[in-house]
Design a protein around this motif. Sequence first.
Motif, PDB file in Angstrom:
ATOM      1  N   UNK A 116       1.034  -1.490  -0.200  1.00 37.96           N
ATOM      2  CA  UNK A 116      -0.155  -0.119   0.346  1.00 37.96           C
ATOM      3  C   UNK A 116       0.887   1.392  -0.257  1.00 37.96           C
ATOM      4  N   UNK A 117       1.497   1.205  -1.177  1.00 32.60           N
ATOM      5  CA  UNK A 117       2.422   2.693  -0.916  1.00 32.60           C
ATOM      6  C   UNK A 117       2.054   3.820  -0.746  1.00 32.60           C
ATOM      7  N   UNK A 118       2.042   5.298  -0.330  1.00 31.01           N
ATOM      8  CA  UNK A 118       1.754   6.241   0.050  1.00 31.01           C
ATOM      9  C   UNK A 118       0.990   6.414   2.021  1.00 31.01           C
ATOM     10  N   UNK A 119       1.019   4.779   1.796  1.00 34.92           N
ATOM     11  CA  UNK A 119       0.022   4.553   3.242  1.00 34.92           C
ATOM     12  C   UNK A 119       1.830   4.608   4.515  1.00 34.92           C
ATOM     13  N   UNK A 120       1.043   4.579   5.874  1.00 31.49           N
ATOM     14  CA  UNK A 120       2.173   4.143   7.002  1.00 31.49           C
ATOM     15  C   UNK A 120       1.658   3.490   8.018  1.00 31.49           C
ATOM     16  N   UNK A 121       2.613   2.767   8.941  1.00 30.28           N
ATOM     17  CA  UNK A 121       1.869   2.389  10.437  1.00 30.28           C
ATOM     18  C   UNK A 121       2.179   2.830  11.119  1.00 30.28           C
ATOM     19  N   UNK A 129      -1.962   5.306   7.834  1.00 27.08           N
ATOM     20  CA  UNK A 129      -2.128   6.827   7.899  1.00 27.08           C
ATOM     21  C   UNK A 129      -2.062   7.159   6.728  1.00 27.08           C
ATOM     22  N   UNK A 130      -2.018   8.292   5.781  1.00 24.34           N
ATOM     23  CA  UNK A 130      -1.487   8.296   4.585  1.00 24.34           C
ATOM     24  C   UNK A 130      -1.484  10.246   4.538  1.00 24.34           C
ATOM     25  N   UNK A 131       0.270  10.415   4.784  1.00 25.48           N
ATOM     26  CA  UNK A 131       1.044  10.651   5.137  1.00 25.48           C
ATOM     27  C   UNK A 131       0.174  13.012   4.240  1.00 25.48           C
ATOM     28  N   UNK A 132      -0.109  13.356   4.863  1.00 19.24           N
ATOM     29  CA  UNK A 132      -0.710  14.551   3.598  1.00 19.24           C
ATOM     30  C   UNK A 132      -0.259  16.147   4.691  1.00 19.24           C
ATOM     31  N   UNK A 133      -0.607  17.148   4.148  1.00 23.76           N
ATOM     32  CA  UNK A 133      -0.385  18.430   4.437  1.00 23.76           C
ATOM     33  C   UNK A 133      -0.687  18.767   5.513  1.00 23.76           C
ATOM     34  N   UNK A 134      -2.967  18.290   5.271  1.00 28.57           N
ATOM     35  CA  UNK A 134      -3.980  18.258   6.032  1.00 28.57           C
ATOM     36  C   UNK A 134      -3.785  17.393   7.778  1.00 28.57           C
ATOM     37  N   UNK A 135      -2.896  16.486   7.462  1.00 31.08           N
ATOM     38  CA  UNK A 135      -2.378  16.014   8.842  1.00 31.08           C
ATOM     39  C   UNK A 135      -1.170  16.425   9.154  1.00 31.08           C
ATOM     40  N   UNK A 136      -0.672  17.389   9.334  1.00 32.26           N
ATOM     41  CA  UNK A 136       0.736  17.882   9.537  1.00 32.26           C
ATOM     42  C   UNK A 136      -0.398  19.219  11.397  1.00 32.26           C
ATOM     43  N   UNK A 137       0.018  18.743  12.354  1.00 31.15           N
ATOM     44  CA  UNK A 137      -0.425  18.878  13.701  1.00 31.15           C
ATOM     45  C   UNK A 137      -1.216  18.431  13.671  1.00 31.15           C
TER      46      UNK A 137
END
Length: 187
Positions: free
Chosen positions: A161-166, A177-185
């Motif tokens: 699942x590229x783009x996802x992290x555990x 999780x899917x890292x994105x600008x919206x997740x920052x903070x």
Amino acid sequence: MSLINSVVKPFTVHAYQQGKFLQVSDADLKGKWSVIVFYPGDFTFVCPTELADLADLYPQFQAIGVEVYGASTDSHFAHKAWHETSEAVGKVQYPLLADPTLTLSRNFEVLIEEDGQALRGTFVIDPEGKIRTIEVHDTGIGRSAAELLRRVKAAQYITAHPGEVCPAKWEEGAETLTPSLELVGKI
């Protein structure tokens, strides 16, 4: 320099597995997930507890397409004798790699040169032969096969699942999780 994402260096070693001597090489790791678990030595104290713990979960590793290899600087003959005399090690069905030349331990950067033994090093290797996770302990600190199984599943998941992290403590089936600008903070 970290070995993470490096390709396993070529090797060929003798091994002992379930009453037979065999050879194992880097080519045997290709095309499937593999785990190499280095331990300091046969006929020692913490080592049989770790190998037995892995033996108990070995069917679960196999069920997800993972081969497990134990490895020490002992000979394949010593592995056979230990397997036949230790109740804990007698449970082991996976190959025990022999590294009396110390080449394999050096390749994985776990050799204690002055002792001729390996640190407790655990390496998860993907089907392309790349090292995906590393865990290295001092000789007196045992590892958990259950945690290793969890890390292997996480490595398999993020590969599929590229783009996802555990996240921390992730277990199979849990949210990623899917890292994105919206997740920052926001975490």
